[in-house]
Design a protein around this motif. Structure first.
Motif, PDB file in Angstrom:
ATOM      1  N   GLY A 129       0.855  -1.180   0.000  1.00 44.18           N
ATOM      2  CA  GLY A 129       0.000   0.000   0.000  1.00 44.18           C
ATOM      3  C   GLY A 129       0.889   1.227   0.000  1.00 44.18           C
ATOM      4  O   GLY A 129       2.120   1.130   0.067  1.00 44.18           O
ATOM      5  N   LEU A 130       0.283   2.399  -0.030  1.00 44.03           N
ATOM      6  CA  LEU A 130       1.033   3.652  -0.108  1.00 44.03           C
ATOM      7  C   LEU A 130       2.054   3.784   1.033  1.00 44.03           C
ATOM      8  O   LEU A 130       3.198   4.169   0.805  1.00 44.03           O
ATOM      9  CB  LEU A 130       0.061   4.834  -0.079  1.00 44.03           C
ATOM     10  CG  LEU A 130       0.670   6.237  -0.055  1.00 44.03           C
ATOM     11  CD1 LEU A 130       1.530   6.494  -1.293  1.00 44.03           C
ATOM     12  CD2 LEU A 130      -0.421   7.291   0.060  1.00 44.03           C
ATOM     13  N   ALA A 131       1.647   3.428   2.256  1.00 43.51           N
ATOM     14  CA  ALA A 131       2.534   3.605   3.420  1.00 43.51           C
ATOM     15  C   ALA A 131       3.758   2.690   3.373  1.00 43.51           C
ATOM     16  O   ALA A 131       4.760   2.952   4.037  1.00 43.51           O
ATOM     17  CB  ALA A 131       1.745   3.351   4.710  1.00 43.51           C
ATOM     18  N   ASP A 132       3.687   1.613   2.579  1.00 43.45           N
ATOM     19  CA  ASP A 132       4.798   0.651   2.500  1.00 43.45           C
ATOM     20  C   ASP A 132       5.892   1.081   1.533  1.00 43.45           C
ATOM     21  O   ASP A 132       7.015   0.591   1.595  1.00 43.45           O
ATOM     22  CB  ASP A 132       4.285  -0.721   2.022  1.00 43.45           C
ATOM     23  CG  ASP A 132       3.222  -1.287   2.935  1.00 43.45           C
ATOM     24  OD1 ASP A 132       3.426  -1.255   4.153  1.00 43.45           O
ATOM     25  OD2 ASP A 132       2.184  -1.753   2.420  1.00 43.45           O
ATOM     26  N   VAL A 133       5.546   1.964   0.598  1.00 42.76           N
ATOM     27  CA  VAL A 133       6.461   2.287  -0.503  1.00 42.76           C
ATOM     28  C   VAL A 133       7.405   3.423  -0.097  1.00 42.76           C
ATOM     29  O   VAL A 133       6.943   4.482   0.339  1.00 42.76           O
ATOM     30  CB  VAL A 133       5.675   2.670  -1.783  1.00 42.76           C
ATOM     31  CG1 VAL A 133       6.639   2.941  -2.942  1.00 42.76           C
ATOM     32  CG2 VAL A 133       4.695   1.555  -2.162  1.00 42.76           C
ATOM     33  N   PRO A 134       8.714   3.230  -0.242  1.00 40.78           N
ATOM     34  CA  PRO A 134       9.684   4.242   0.209  1.00 40.78           C
ATOM     35  C   PRO A 134       9.892   5.386  -0.787  1.00 40.78           C
ATOM     36  O   PRO A 134      10.974   5.581  -1.328  1.00 40.78           O
ATOM     37  CB  PRO A 134      10.968   3.421   0.386  1.00 40.78           C
ATOM     38  CG  PRO A 134      10.849   2.337  -0.647  1.00 40.78           C
ATOM     39  CD  PRO A 134       9.386   1.998  -0.729  1.00 40.78           C
ATOM     40  N   TYR A 135       8.824   6.144  -1.041  1.00 41.75           N
ATOM     41  CA  TYR A 135       8.973   7.303  -1.929  1.00 41.75           C
ATOM     42  C   TYR A 135       9.796   8.384  -1.227  1.00 41.75           C
ATOM     43  O   TYR A 135       9.566   8.660  -0.047  1.00 41.75           O
ATOM     44  CB  TYR A 135       7.601   7.897  -2.274  1.00 41.75           C
ATOM     45  CG  TYR A 135       6.715   7.019  -3.128  1.00 41.75           C
ATOM     46  CD1 TYR A 135       7.088   6.667  -4.421  1.00 41.75           C
ATOM     47  CD2 TYR A 135       5.487   6.570  -2.650  1.00 41.75           C
ATOM     48  CE1 TYR A 135       6.262   5.878  -5.215  1.00 41.75           C
ATOM     49  CE2 TYR A 135       4.658   5.781  -3.429  1.00 41.75           C
ATOM     50  CZ  TYR A 135       5.054   5.435  -4.712  1.00 41.75           C
ATOM     51  OH  TYR A 135       4.243   4.654  -5.487  1.00 41.75           O
ATOM     52  N   PRO A 136      10.729   9.031  -1.935  1.00 45.32           N
ATOM     53  CA  PRO A 136      11.507  10.119  -1.319  1.00 45.32           C
ATOM     54  C   PRO A 136      10.673  11.384  -1.106  1.00 45.32           C
ATOM     55  O   PRO A 136      11.055  12.275  -0.373  1.00 45.32           O
ATOM     56  CB  PRO A 136      12.623  10.386  -2.325  1.00 45.32           C
ATOM     57  CG  PRO A 136      12.573   9.248  -3.303  1.00 45.32           C
ATOM     58  CD  PRO A 136      11.180   8.734  -3.291  1.00 45.32           C
ATOM     59  N   VAL A 137       9.542  11.488  -1.824  1.00 44.18           N
ATOM     60  CA  VAL A 137       8.658  12.653  -1.701  1.00 44.18           C
ATOM     61  C   VAL A 137       7.242  12.152  -1.435  1.00 44.18           C
ATOM     62  O   VAL A 137       6.948  10.975  -1.598  1.00 44.18           O
ATOM     63  CB  VAL A 137       8.666  13.500  -2.996  1.00 44.18           C
ATOM     64  CG1 VAL A 137      10.027  14.140  -3.222  1.00 44.18           C
ATOM     65  CG2 VAL A 137       8.257  12.672  -4.213  1.00 44.18           C
ATOM     66  N   VAL A 138       6.365  13.067  -1.050  1.00 39.99           N
ATOM     67  CA  VAL A 138       4.971  12.690  -0.769  1.00 39.99           C
ATOM     68  C   VAL A 138       4.236  12.436  -2.083  1.00 39.99           C
ATOM     69  O   VAL A 138       4.213  13.291  -2.967  1.00 39.99           O
ATOM     70  CB  VAL A 138       4.255  13.798   0.024  1.00 39.99           C
ATOM     71  CG1 VAL A 138       2.786  13.461   0.223  1.00 39.99           C
ATOM     72  CG2 VAL A 138       4.935  13.996   1.379  1.00 39.99           C
TER      73      VAL A 138
END
Length: 207
Positions: A184-193
């Protein structure tokens, strides 16, 4: 500068953010957009502008997918049960090129697409050269034996700027990765929002 590097940094400048979390990003030095008017104070974006920007950022992050490709993934996310934004992120992360990038077999998402295209990757022991191939839970992704000593691969593994997320189990000594679950979104290590909810709003209003 290669075309891909230019495209990557162009996205950073357009968004005013270091979208890929790269140390050399131009926005680490300046927080304004490209071109001679980039330093002017930004006007407040309309709802449409905010939604469009969220879509461009997410689409750009995955190697600037075409609108057709991105819309197809969105349409599938909308058909599935559950939160459409969460589902959109999950489907994007199941692309083979995204998994190869997340596993740190290559330094960038563009390199991942090329890497898959050039048949350097096996899925469950079989060669797959389609970057959009959808990985399933339990699939084992492996760098082809002949490609394991490529300089790009060896360098990517050492990159300190990003970690392998916990929905992928990686063994860098064997150059294998197991896809454990759809994130899900919270699991993915995006550097930005990232704001997939705004992408959903964009397509809901603009088809």
């Amino acid at each position: 500068m290669t075309k891909r590097t230019a495209a990557k940094y162009k996205l950073d400048r357009r968004m005013g953010e270091n979208v890929f979390g790269r140390p050399k990003s131009p926005v680490n030095k300046r927080e304004y957009g490209p071109g001679q008017h980039g330093q002017r104070r930004k006007n407040k974006l309309s709802d449409f502008g905010t939604q469009l920007r969220a879509k461009q950022k997410l689409k750009g992050y995955y190697g600037d997918l075409t609108e057709k490709q991105f819309k197809r993934i969105y349409a599938e996310a909308a058909r599935r049960k559950g939160d459409t934004g969460e589902m959109l992120i999950g489907l994007l992360e199941r692309r083979l090129d995204a998994v190869v990038y997340r596993a740190k077999f290559v330094p960038t998402i563009w390199a991942a697409r090329q890497f898959v295209n050039h048949a350097h990757v096996l899925v469950n022991g079989k060669s797959v050269n389609i970057p959009s191939y959808r990985v399933k839970e339990g699939d084992v992704i492996e760098v082809r034996p002949k490609s394991k000593q490529l300089a790009m691969v060896l360098e990517a593994v050492q990159l300190a700027e990003r970690d392998v997320p916990d929905y992928i189990e990686v063994d860098h000594s064997k150059m294998t990765a197991k896809f454990l679950r759809q994130p899900g979104l919270a699991d993915v290590p995006y550097p930005v929002v990232m704001e997939p909810n705004l992408v959903v709003e964009y397509y809901a209003k603009n088809g």
